[in-house]
Structures are given as structure tokens and as C-alpha cells.
Design a protein around this motif. Structure first.
Motif, PDB file in Angstrom:
ATOM      1  N   VAL A  69       6.495  -5.649   2.127  1.00 32.84           N
ATOM      2  CA  VAL A  69       7.450  -4.569   1.908  1.00 32.84           C
ATOM      3  C   VAL A  69       7.458  -3.650   3.132  1.00 32.84           C
ATOM      4  O   VAL A  69       6.416  -3.417   3.756  1.00 32.84           O
ATOM      5  CB  VAL A  69       7.125  -3.776   0.625  1.00 32.84           C
ATOM      6  CG1 VAL A  69       5.795  -3.027   0.743  1.00 32.84           C
ATOM      7  CG2 VAL A  69       8.258  -2.822   0.264  1.00 32.84           C
ATOM      8  N   THR A  70       8.640  -3.148   3.474  1.00 32.71           N
ATOM      9  CA  THR A  70       8.803  -2.242   4.616  1.00 32.71           C
ATOM     10  C   THR A  70       8.651  -0.799   4.165  1.00 32.71           C
ATOM     11  O   THR A  70       9.288  -0.373   3.193  1.00 32.71           O
ATOM     12  CB  THR A  70      10.184  -2.431   5.263  1.00 32.71           C
ATOM     13  OG1 THR A  70      10.343  -3.786   5.676  1.00 32.71           O
ATOM     14  CG2 THR A  70      10.346  -1.505   6.463  1.00 32.71           C
ATOM     15  N   VAL A  71       7.815  -0.045   4.895  1.00 32.61           N
ATOM     16  CA  VAL A  71       7.652   1.388   4.630  1.00 32.61           C
ATOM     17  C   VAL A  71       7.733   2.133   5.965  1.00 32.61           C
ATOM     18  O   VAL A  71       6.844   1.989   6.817  1.00 32.61           O
ATOM     19  CB  VAL A  71       6.307   1.688   3.943  1.00 32.61           C
ATOM     20  CG1 VAL A  71       6.142   3.196   3.751  1.00 32.61           C
ATOM     21  CG2 VAL A  71       6.206   0.962   2.605  1.00 32.61           C
ATOM     22  N   PRO A  72       8.785   2.918   6.208  1.00 35.65           N
ATOM     23  CA  PRO A  72       8.858   3.716   7.440  1.00 35.65           C
ATOM     24  C   PRO A  72       7.740   4.742   7.472  1.00 35.65           C
ATOM     25  O   PRO A  72       7.397   5.333   6.443  1.00 35.65           O
ATOM     26  CB  PRO A  72      10.229   4.395   7.345  1.00 35.65           C
ATOM     27  CG  PRO A  72      10.973   3.622   6.304  1.00 35.65           C
ATOM     28  CD  PRO A  72       9.950   3.107   5.351  1.00 35.65           C
ATOM     29  N   PHE A  73       7.179   4.955   8.666  1.00 36.97           N
ATOM     30  CA  PHE A  73       6.118   5.948   8.778  1.00 36.97           C
ATOM     31  C   PHE A  73       6.189   6.603  10.153  1.00 36.97           C
ATOM     32  O   PHE A  73       7.166   6.432  10.887  1.00 36.97           O
ATOM     33  CB  PHE A  73       4.754   5.311   8.504  1.00 36.97           C
ATOM     34  CG  PHE A  73       3.703   6.302   8.076  1.00 36.97           C
ATOM     35  CD1 PHE A  73       3.912   7.104   6.970  1.00 36.97           C
ATOM     36  CD2 PHE A  73       2.524   6.444   8.771  1.00 36.97           C
ATOM     37  CE1 PHE A  73       2.973   8.034   6.559  1.00 36.97           C
ATOM     38  CE2 PHE A  73       1.568   7.359   8.379  1.00 36.97           C
ATOM     39  CZ  PHE A  73       1.790   8.156   7.274  1.00 36.97           C
ATOM     40  N   LEU A  74       5.154   7.328  10.531  1.00 38.78           N
ATOM     41  CA  LEU A  74       5.209   8.221  11.693  1.00 38.78           C
ATOM     42  C   LEU A  74       5.669   7.545  12.974  1.00 38.78           C
ATOM     43  O   LEU A  74       6.447   8.112  13.731  1.00 38.78           O
ATOM     44  CB  LEU A  74       3.824   8.838  11.918  1.00 38.78           C
ATOM     45  CG  LEU A  74       3.341   9.797  10.835  1.00 38.78           C
ATOM     46  CD1 LEU A  74       1.904  10.211  11.118  1.00 38.78           C
ATOM     47  CD2 LEU A  74       4.236  11.015  10.748  1.00 38.78           C
ATOM     48  N   LYS A  75       5.212   6.352  13.227  1.00 38.19           N
ATOM     49  CA  LYS A  75       5.542   5.688  14.491  1.00 38.19           C
ATOM     50  C   LYS A  75       7.032   5.434  14.625  1.00 38.19           C
ATOM     51  O   LYS A  75       7.539   5.262  15.732  1.00 38.19           O
ATOM     52  CB  LYS A  75       4.767   4.379  14.599  1.00 38.19           C
ATOM     53  CG  LYS A  75       4.882   3.708  15.961  1.00 38.19           C
ATOM     54  CD  LYS A  75       4.064   2.427  16.017  1.00 38.19           C
ATOM     55  CE  LYS A  75       4.175   1.762  17.382  1.00 38.19           C
ATOM     56  NZ  LYS A  75       3.416   0.496  17.442  1.00 38.19           N
ATOM     57  N   THR A  76       7.751   5.389  13.510  1.00 39.78           N
ATOM     58  CA  THR A  76       9.162   5.036  13.556  1.00 39.78           C
ATOM     59  C   THR A  76      10.083   6.233  13.768  1.00 39.78           C
ATOM     60  O   THR A  76      11.288   6.084  13.742  1.00 39.78           O
ATOM     61  CB  THR A  76       9.571   4.307  12.261  1.00 39.78           C
ATOM     62  OG1 THR A  76       9.284   5.152  11.149  1.00 39.78           O
ATOM     63  CG2 THR A  76       8.794   3.017  12.106  1.00 39.78           C
ATOM     64  N   VAL A  77       9.514   7.421  13.976  1.00 41.37           N
ATOM     65  CA  VAL A  77      10.346   8.556  14.361  1.00 41.37           C
ATOM     66  C   VAL A  77      10.942   8.264  15.734  1.00 41.37           C
ATOM     67  O   VAL A  77      10.220   7.869  16.653  1.00 41.37           O
ATOM     68  CB  VAL A  77       9.522   9.860  14.411  1.00 41.37           C
ATOM     69  CG1 VAL A  77      10.355  11.001  14.971  1.00 41.37           C
ATOM     70  CG2 VAL A  77       9.005  10.202  13.024  1.00 41.37           C
ATOM     71  N   PRO A  78      12.275   8.380  15.903  1.00 36.55           N
ATOM     72  CA  PRO A  78      12.889   8.047  17.199  1.00 36.55           C
ATOM     73  C   PRO A  78      12.186   8.748  18.354  1.00 36.55           C
ATOM     74  O   PRO A  78      11.773   9.898  18.240  1.00 36.55           O
ATOM     75  CB  PRO A  78      14.331   8.531  17.029  1.00 36.55           C
ATOM     76  CG  PRO A  78      14.570   8.458  15.546  1.00 36.55           C
ATOM     77  CD  PRO A  78      13.263   8.814  14.909  1.00 36.55           C
TER      78      PRO A  78
END
Length: 388
Positions: A69-78
Motif C-alpha cells: 500500500v502507498t502512504v505519502p510521507f515527509l520525503k514526498t513533500v515537493p
């Protein structure tokens, strides 16, 4: 879609939650190759990151015993907004949606029991994962994540928070182990990378049509593009214009190939992007020479390249830069260059290498089956120790 609302009982499967820095379907790595070989006594939740421009699993999907499952987290902030994460309060607020989504799927998929095991290779989850109840924690050290470009200064605290509470460490190299602040008494298992030997060794008679149209001999590279030494690729292409250089693999950087103006204008350099894992052996087996023209830097010198074993399992000659100890120790079957100039000069010698049987025997010693069995045995051993 049937979600498992199972409780942990004496006869229930062991539950493992893995926080990954790599998406399951993006790139074939040690995590997928080993977790996919665990016995059926396990149920695994693989929490993958969000990444721009790629497909995602917003709803969980099954990959054998593994839920992904995909979970956006801190590293994915542009990146353009990334500096706002330097402020702890904003970092906490921005992390909340990802934490809540993660907790939701952990509960829905039946992984919320305190009997679960938690594994981590994505250190951005370090502080959060260290607060989750579990039987024990472990770290899979496959890269020096603090050495990646643009790594924020606060990330070391997240890694330290995780390492301070682990019971078990898996590491790909002694050099990487030496960089980690692991508490005394923590068992360390050096578990490098490997290969699905038969997948790469079984003869593939049909040449991919794109490759069949290219002038031979073909010098090929298969792997992630982001650590490729493009200066060296340029020097090779210009020094050997009668040879074709083929590049296979994805890039984390958006529009990577369009940005490579020094090599994308050369007529003998061909980039085909990501090749499906099932199709990759047919390409590699028809390289005349397999290349490892990787950058030598703080990040790569602690790595353990599985392409080393994929190439040698395929039986083709291999030429590599001497960028890590695993390569240096493979000189018995691989041509290794210490400088760019030497790498370019060694091409004809490497092309003439006929040690096919020796290369394949070398690859057999590094099978994913053996590595997966070791990881599973170590996890079971620690679980039983804590239950005794």
C-alpha cells in the motif's frame, strides 16, 4: 477486495510491517526478492512511498504473502517546499495525514497487534515507527541514506531514534555497518545482495527486437540511472564509436534522459528506460559486455550491487569501476578498473573474457533463496528468544 481482520493467536501467521523507501513495483530490489521468498507462516504489510510520475497502490494489492500500500510521507513533500520541514512544528503537522493513513491501513489489514514485528529501510519513518508497539524492531541497512544528495539535517535524528530501539540489524556491507550508531549487544547480520540465478542463467534464445536492430558489439548497463557516471559513458562512446552503448533502467529524476545532453546526442548511445524484470535476462544475456560504470562516492562505496550477480549469472563478461568492496572482491571473474581512463582502455580485454563457467559459479554462491532463508531464520530466532 477481502481484508484480513485476523487476530494474533498461537497458530496465527507471524505479522511483519515493513516501511520501505522503494516502491514494490518500481524497481526489483533485495526487499522484494527476499520478502517474496518467506514461508507461508508470514503475513507482510509493505508500506511504500509516494513518488511523482509513477503508479501507486492507494488501495492495497497482494503480492503473494505481501500486502502493498502507498502512504505519502515527509520525503514526498515537493523539493521546492522542502525547506519548510526544517521547522519541527510544521514537520509534525505535515506528517499527520501520512501517519493517520498508515494507522488506518495497519488496522484494516490486521497488523495492529503488539505481537507484530516492525522492519524499516525508510528512515523518514524512523521516529513514528519507533513509537509503534511490537514484539521487536529491526533495520535493513541497504544504503547510507544520510549520504543521499539534499538529505535534510534533521534526518539523522530519525535514524538514531530507530537504531536506539532495534533488536536486530541486517546490513549489506561492513563499511555501512561501521557508519551506523547501533547500540552494543544488537545482533548484526551482514546480508548482501543476490540473484535469482535460474532467472538470469536459463538461456534466452530470442533477442529483444530493439536490441537486434543495434550494431554490435553491444556494451550494456542495466540498473537505476541516477548513479550512472554519465561522464564515463560519454568517454566510452567517443573512444569506441564502432560499439553500441545500451542503457536499461528507470531514473528517480524526472525527464532524466532529456537532461543528458552530453550523451543523448551521441549516435551510439541508446536508452530504453525501465525493462520489466521478466524480460531483463533476454537483454542482459545478449550484451557482449555488461557494464558497471557507477559513480564512486560516499553513498556508493558502502553499497552491494545485485547487478554484479545478475550479470555473472547471465554468463556475460563484466567490466566495472572499483566503487565498492563487493566489486573489488569479484576480481576473479570481473574486470575491475580503478580510474575512468583504465575503464575505457579495458573494454577490448573485457570483451574477450571467456570465463563464463567461473562467472556463473560465482553467481550461484549469492542466491536470493539463501539470503531470504537467512533473514527469515534470524527473525524467527529473535521472535522465539523474546517469547521464551
Amino acid at each position: 477486495m477481502n481484508f484480513p481482520f485476523q487476530r494474533n493467536t498461537a497458530d496465527a501467521p507471524l505479522r511483519l510491517v515493513w516501511f520501505s523507501e522503494i516502491q514494490w513495483d518500481f524497481l526489483s530490489t533485495r526487499k522484494q526478492r527476499m520478502l517474496g521468498r518467506f514461508s507461508d507462516r508470514w503475513r507482510i504489510l509493505f508500506i511504500e512511498p509516494f513518488a511523482l510520475g509513477r503508479s501507486h497502490h492507494w488501495l492495497p494489492v497482494r503480492r503473494g504473502l505481501v500486502w502493498v500500500v502507498t502512504v505519502p510521507f515527509l520525503k514526498t513533500v515537493p523539493f521546492s517546499f522542502g525547506r519548510i520541514l526544517d521547522f519541527p512544528l510544521l514537520r509534525t503537522l505535515l506528517s499527520l495525514p501520512g501517519i493517520l493513513l498508515m494507522l488506518w491501513w495497519v488496522a484494516i489489514l490486521g497488523f495492529s497487534s503488539a505481537e507484530r514485528i516492525i522492519g524499516l529501510s525508510n528512515i523518514y519513518w524512523g521516529r513514528v515507527a519507533s513509537r509503534l508497539s511490537c514484539r521487536f524492531r529491526f533495520y535493513d541497512a541497504n544504503d547510507d541514506h544520510l549520504a543521499f544528495p539534499a538529505t535534510p539535517s534533521w534526518l539523522k535524528g530519525y535514524l538514531d531514534a530507530w537504531l536506539s530501539g532495534i533488536d536486530l540489524l541486517f546490513s549489506v556491507s561492513p563499511e555501512l555497518t561501521a557508519r551506523l550508531a547501533v547500540p552494543s549487544g544488537v545482533r548484526t547480520v551482514e546480508l548482501g545482495n543476490g540473484v535469482e540465478f535460474s532467472h538470469f542463467a536459463d538461456p534466452q534464445r530470442n533477442i529483444p527486437k530493439e536490441l537486434a536492430l543495434i550494431k554490435r558489439p553491444v556494451l550494456g548497463y542495466a540498473g537505476a540511472m541516477d548513479w550512472l557516471d554519465t561522464t564515463l559513458v560519454e568517454e566510452m562512446a567517443k573512444a569506441w564509436p564502432e560499439y553500441s552503448l545500451v542503457l536499461l533502467g528507470p531514473a528517480y529524476e524526472q525527464n532524466w534522459w532529456k537532461r543528458q545532453e552530453r550523451i543523448n546526442t551521441l549516435s551510439n548511445v541508446h536508452y530504453f528506460g525501465r525493462i520489466d524484470y521478466g524480460e531483463l535476462p533476454a537483454w542482459v544475456q545478449h550484451f557482449d559486455l555488461a557494464l558497471m560504470p557507477l559513480l564512486s562516492n560516499r553513498l556508493k562505496e558502502v553499497s552491494h550491487p545485485n547487478k554484479l550477480y545478475e550479470y555473472t549469472a547471465a554468463g556475460v563478461p563484466v567490466l566495472s569501476m572499483n566503487y565498492c568492496s563487493a566489486v573489488d572482491q569479484a576480481r576473479e571473474v570481473v574486470h575491475v578498473a580503478d580510474t575512468r581512463d583504465a575503464f575505457v582502455r579495458m573494454v577490448p580485454e573485457a570483451l574477450a573474457d571467456r570465463r563464463r563457467e567461473a562467472r556463473q559459479n560465482f553467481a550461484r554462491r549469492h542466491s536470493w533463496d539463501a539470503l531470504a532463508a537467512t533473514m527469515e531464520q534470524e527473525l524467527l530466532k529473535r521472535y522465539r528468544e523474546l517469547n521464551s
